[in-house]
Design a protein around this motif. Structure first.
Motif, PDB file in Angstrom:
ATOM      1  N   SER A 100       0.819  -1.217   0.000  1.00  0.00           N
ATOM      2  CA  SER A 100       0.000   0.000   0.000  1.00  0.00           C
ATOM      3  C   SER A 100       0.852   1.267   0.000  1.00  0.00           C
ATOM      4  O   SER A 100       2.073   1.197   0.082  1.00  0.00           O
ATOM      5  CB  SER A 100      -0.920   0.002   1.224  1.00  0.00           C
ATOM      6  N   ASN A 101       0.197   2.395  -0.054  1.00  0.00           N
ATOM      7  CA  ASN A 101       0.802   3.736  -0.017  1.00  0.00           C
ATOM      8  C   ASN A 101       1.731   3.999  -1.205  1.00  0.00           C
ATOM      9  O   ASN A 101       2.916   4.311  -1.026  1.00  0.00           O
ATOM     10  CB  ASN A 101       1.547   3.937   1.307  1.00  0.00           C
ATOM     11  N   PRO A 102       1.228   3.898  -2.439  1.00  0.00           N
ATOM     12  CA  PRO A 102       2.086   4.130  -3.611  1.00  0.00           C
ATOM     13  C   PRO A 102       2.543   5.575  -3.755  1.00  0.00           C
ATOM     14  O   PRO A 102       3.523   5.844  -4.436  1.00  0.00           O
ATOM     15  CB  PRO A 102       1.203   3.733  -4.792  1.00  0.00           C
ATOM     16  N   SER A 103       1.895   6.523  -3.082  1.00  0.00           N
ATOM     17  CA  SER A 103       2.278   7.935  -3.209  1.00  0.00           C
ATOM     18  C   SER A 103       3.371   8.327  -2.211  1.00  0.00           C
ATOM     19  O   SER A 103       3.667   9.512  -2.059  1.00  0.00           O
ATOM     20  CB  SER A 103       1.052   8.826  -3.021  1.00  0.00           C
ATOM     21  N   HIS A 104       3.978   7.354  -1.551  1.00  0.00           N
ATOM     22  CA  HIS A 104       5.010   7.632  -0.538  1.00  0.00           C
ATOM     23  C   HIS A 104       6.195   8.396  -1.122  1.00  0.00           C
ATOM     24  O   HIS A 104       6.701   9.318  -0.501  1.00  0.00           O
ATOM     25  CB  HIS A 104       5.491   6.312   0.068  1.00  0.00           C
ATOM     26  N   GLY A 105       6.615   8.037  -2.330  1.00  0.00           N
ATOM     27  CA  GLY A 105       7.777   8.677  -2.948  1.00  0.00           C
ATOM     28  C   GLY A 105       7.494  10.064  -3.489  1.00  0.00           C
ATOM     29  O   GLY A 105       8.423  10.824  -3.786  1.00  0.00           O
ATOM     30  N   ASP A 106       6.214  10.421  -3.635  1.00  0.00           N
ATOM     31  CA  ASP A 106       5.840  11.721  -4.204  1.00  0.00           C
ATOM     32  C   ASP A 106       5.900  12.850  -3.187  1.00  0.00           C
ATOM     33  O   ASP A 106       5.776  14.014  -3.532  1.00  0.00           O
ATOM     34  CB  ASP A 106       4.414  11.662  -4.777  1.00  0.00           C
ATOM     35  N   LYS A 107       6.081  12.509  -1.915  1.00  0.00           N
ATOM     36  CA  LYS A 107       6.043  13.499  -0.840  1.00  0.00           C
ATOM     37  C   LYS A 107       7.238  14.447  -0.949  1.00  0.00           C
ATOM     38  O   LYS A 107       8.380  14.009  -1.041  1.00  0.00           O
ATOM     39  CB  LYS A 107       6.082  12.751   0.493  1.00  0.00           C
ATOM     40  N   LYS A 108       6.985  15.748  -0.931  1.00  0.00           N
ATOM     41  CA  LYS A 108       8.043  16.756  -1.006  1.00  0.00           C
ATOM     42  C   LYS A 108       8.517  17.101   0.403  1.00  0.00           C
ATOM     43  O   LYS A 108       7.712  17.213   1.325  1.00  0.00           O
ATOM     44  CB  LYS A 108       7.509  18.036  -1.667  1.00  0.00           C
ATOM     45  N   LEU A 109       9.834  17.273   0.533  1.00  0.00           N
ATOM     46  CA  LEU A 109      10.377  17.724   1.812  1.00  0.00           C
ATOM     47  C   LEU A 109      10.261  19.243   1.862  1.00  0.00           C
ATOM     48  O   LEU A 109      10.667  19.933   0.927  1.00  0.00           O
ATOM     49  CB  LEU A 109      11.836  17.288   1.941  1.00  0.00           C
ATOM     50  N   ARG A 110       9.700  19.777   2.953  1.00  0.00           N
ATOM     51  CA  ARG A 110       9.428  21.215   3.032  1.00  0.00           C
ATOM     52  C   ARG A 110      10.672  22.046   3.314  1.00  0.00           C
ATOM     53  O   ARG A 110      10.749  23.195   2.925  1.00  0.00           O
ATOM     54  CB  ARG A 110       8.366  21.472   4.097  1.00  0.00           C
ATOM     55  N   LYS A 111      11.619  21.474   4.060  1.00  0.00           N
ATOM     56  CA  LYS A 111      12.827  22.229   4.386  1.00  0.00           C
ATOM     57  C   LYS A 111      13.996  21.260   4.562  1.00  0.00           C
ATOM     58  O   LYS A 111      13.799  20.052   4.674  1.00  0.00           O
ATOM     59  CB  LYS A 111      12.613  23.055   5.640  1.00  0.00           C
ATOM     60  N   ALA A 112      15.206  21.813   4.617  1.00  0.00           N
ATOM     61  CA  ALA A 112      16.404  20.983   4.681  1.00  0.00           C
ATOM     62  C   ALA A 112      16.413  20.118   5.939  1.00  0.00           C
ATOM     63  O   ALA A 112      16.881  18.975   5.913  1.00  0.00           O
ATOM     64  CB  ALA A 112      17.653  21.850   4.641  1.00  0.00           C
ATOM     65  N   GLY A 113      15.887  20.639   7.034  1.00  0.00           N
ATOM     66  CA  GLY A 113      15.882  19.893   8.284  1.00  0.00           C
ATOM     67  C   GLY A 113      15.051  18.629   8.225  1.00  0.00           C
ATOM     68  O   GLY A 113      15.277  17.686   8.972  1.00  0.00           O
TER      69      GLY A 113
END
Length: 174
Positions: A100-113
């Motif tokens: 499940s959760n195929p959209s896991h890789g599409d998540k954008k990181l909001r900041k460097a931390g």
């Protein structure tokens, strides 16, 4: 007479559907069973490498593998998400369906931390280092090479990286 024929055809069709449903009960999504009892084209995940070892392959979010050859013999041919075709023991178990959760890789990181929260180390360019740390390091200002005897691109261990030079381990090449 016509009504009797219709009811016989309906009963035959209904019994066929029931048989198909019961024979296909094993290949329901989420059921775990040996590869030998699956059919060609079945989408699977969480595959064992050795019988009874526990799932080792195809466990990341949204991934799945496919059975390519009928698992009648000792080994079964499976296509992994990378495209690699692998022979796996038919006694090994796998789960039917995709993770499940195929959209896991599409998540954008909001900041460097946020990448630090995930435990990922920062990537530092070789030219930003000192000569003791990397072959690209050193020089005055933004220099691409070390002085007038400039060397080409190199790995952190000093091997050339361009013009077809092989940098990987020798074992893998055949």
């Amino acid at each position: 007479m016509h009504v009797v024929a219709d009811t016989n055809a309906h009963n035959a069709r209904e019994s066929m559907m029931n048989q198909m449903m019961y024979s296909d009960i094993n290949s329901r999504i989420g059921s775990c069973m040996p590869l030998s009892s699956m059919r060609i084209g079945t989408i699977i995940h969480n595959i064992e490498l050795n019988p009874g070892q526990g799932g080792k392959l195809v466990r990341a979010a949204g991934t799945c593998a496919k059975i390519l050859k009928e698992p009648t013999s000792k080994y079964c041919l499976i296509q992994l998400p990378s495209g690699v075709k692998k022979m796996i023991d038919s006694r090994c178990r796998a789960t039917v369906g995709t993770v499940s959760n195929p959209s896991h890789g599409d998540k954008k990181l909001r900041k460097a931390g946020q990448s630090q929260w995930l435990g990922r180390r920062p990537v530092v360019r070789g030219v930003a280092m000192n000569p003791v740390d990397h072959p690209h390091g050193g020089g005055e200002g933004k220099s691409k090479s070390s002085g007038r005897w400039g060397k080409g691109s190199r790995t952190p261990w000093g091997k050339p990286t361009k013009s077809g030079f092989k940098t990987g381990p020798l074992k893998r090449r055949k």
